[in-house]
Write an enzyme that holds these catalytic residues in place. Structure first.
Site, PDB file in Angstrom:
ATOM      1  N   THR A   1     -12.891 -23.778   5.600  1.00 20.48           N
ATOM      2  CA  THR A   1     -12.023 -24.479   6.553  1.00 20.48           C
ATOM      3  C   THR A   1     -11.639 -23.470   7.631  1.00 20.48           C
ATOM      4  O   THR A   1     -11.882 -22.271   7.477  1.00 20.48           O
ATOM      5  CB  THR A   1     -10.730 -24.987   5.881  1.00 20.48           C
ATOM      6  OG1 THR A   1      -9.990 -23.849   5.412  1.00 20.48           O
ATOM      7  CG2 THR A   1     -11.020 -25.913   4.718  1.00 20.48           C
TER       8      THR A   1
ATOM      9  N   VAL B   1      -9.580 -15.596   0.929  1.00 20.51           N
ATOM     10  CA  VAL B   1      -8.773 -15.423   2.144  1.00 20.51           C
ATOM     11  C   VAL B   1      -9.687 -15.123   3.332  1.00 20.51           C
ATOM     12  O   VAL B   1     -10.457 -14.155   3.322  1.00 20.51           O
ATOM     13  CB  VAL B   1      -7.732 -14.295   1.957  1.00 20.51           C
ATOM     14  CG1 VAL B   1      -6.905 -14.123   3.230  1.00 20.51           C
ATOM     15  CG2 VAL B   1      -6.848 -14.566   0.751  1.00 20.51           C
ATOM     16  N   LYS B   2      -9.595 -15.994   4.332  1.00 22.79           N
ATOM     17  CA  LYS B   2     -10.458 -15.862   5.511  1.00 22.79           C
ATOM     18  C   LYS B   2      -9.720 -15.051   6.579  1.00 22.79           C
ATOM     19  O   LYS B   2      -8.608 -15.418   6.990  1.00 22.79           O
ATOM     20  CB  LYS B   2     -10.786 -17.264   6.023  1.00 22.79           C
ATOM     21  CG  LYS B   2     -12.069 -17.360   6.792  1.00 22.79           C
ATOM     22  CD  LYS B   2     -12.356 -18.835   7.054  1.00 22.79           C
ATOM     23  CE  LYS B   2     -13.629 -19.042   7.792  1.00 22.79           C
ATOM     24  NZ  LYS B   2     -13.779 -20.432   8.222  1.00 22.79           N
ATOM     25  N   VAL B   3     -10.335 -13.968   7.009  1.00 25.55           N
ATOM     26  CA  VAL B   3      -9.686 -13.003   7.896  1.00 25.55           C
ATOM     27  C   VAL B   3     -10.566 -12.796   9.136  1.00 25.55           C
ATOM     28  O   VAL B   3     -11.774 -12.593   9.005  1.00 25.55           O
ATOM     29  CB  VAL B   3      -9.517 -11.639   7.153  1.00 25.55           C
ATOM     30  CG1 VAL B   3      -8.867 -10.607   8.053  1.00 25.55           C
ATOM     31  CG2 VAL B   3      -8.739 -11.817   5.857  1.00 25.55           C
TER      32      VAL B   3
END
Ligand code: E4P
Length: 218
Positions: A27, A86-88
């Site tokens: 997402t 966790v998208k960084v």
């Protein structure tokens, strides 16, 4: 090759899961906004719902762009569910945050990657996934698939374990070409996955089989 679906739409995620070939979901804030999911509590509840539908990894993106903010948000997201990754974003503080998360055993997806150098940095920092956006590169007349090939070569040269997650996939040929080049994962819309099913000779052949069966059994 793992198949992720790139959407926050629960119906499409359920459809892809029901097909039996789904390995995860990606997402981003734009995809959340597209579904009308706004406000921290709603966004968090939505991630939980997605995790209940799928068995695999679910990328949840941090909004902060400073190290402390990303760490705070990322730690909270990781606590939501064991499937959360966790998208960084690929920025200086993002690399520091990926290294921090990696040392703590929190899995990460380094997003908005558009060059081999960025992918090398993400791997050095210990990212679980790196997301090169191939469709957006194609959009500006640059060869997105070539970037996948470059990253594959670099990661193989040094045995980096970071998985190449081909993102911004727009159609079936992107998926097939990424599979040929050895991308570990692809993420795209449901339509790109379902289009893999289609071939006119399959339809013609099936119609013929059924007609012949009918002739012999009527
Ligand atoms: C990846 O994680 C992103 O959400 C996504 O693939 C971006 O795709 P787009 O270029 O179609 O927006």
């Amino acid at each position: 090759m793992k198949f992720f679906i790139d959407t926050a739409n629960l119906q499409q995620i359920t459809e892809a899961q029901d097909l039996g070939v789904l390995d995860g979901v990606t997402t981003n804030p734009s995809l959340m906004a597209k579904e009308g999911i706004t406000g921290e509590d709603n966004i968090i509840n939505h991630y939980k719902k997605i995790c209940e539908i799928v068995d695999g990894d679910v990328s949840a993106e941090v909004i902060a762009t400073d190290f402390e903010g990303m760490v705070k948000e990322g730690e909270a997201l990781a606590k939501l569910h064991k499937q959360i990754v966790v998208k960084v974003p690929m920025i200086k503080d993002g690399i520091k945050a990926i290294k921090y998360f990696s040392d703590k055993g929190i899995r990460t997806n380094c997003t908005l990657v558009f060059s081999a150098g960025q992918a090398l940095l993400a791997a050095k920092a210990g990212a679980t996934y790196v997301s090169p956006f191939i469709g957006r590169l194609d959009d500006i007349s640059t060869d997105g698939l070539n970037l996948i090939a470059e990253i594959r070569m670099i990661y193989d040269n040094y045995g980096f374990e970071t998985q190449i997650l081909a993102a911004s996939v727009r159609h079936t040929m992107h998926i097939i070409d990424c599979a040929k080049l050895g991308a570990d994962v692809m993420t795209g819309p449901l339509s790109s996955i379902e289009s893999l099913l289609k071939h006119p000779l399959t339809d013609i052949g099936l119609a013929q089989f059924l007609a012949d069966y009918k002739k012999g059994n009527s």
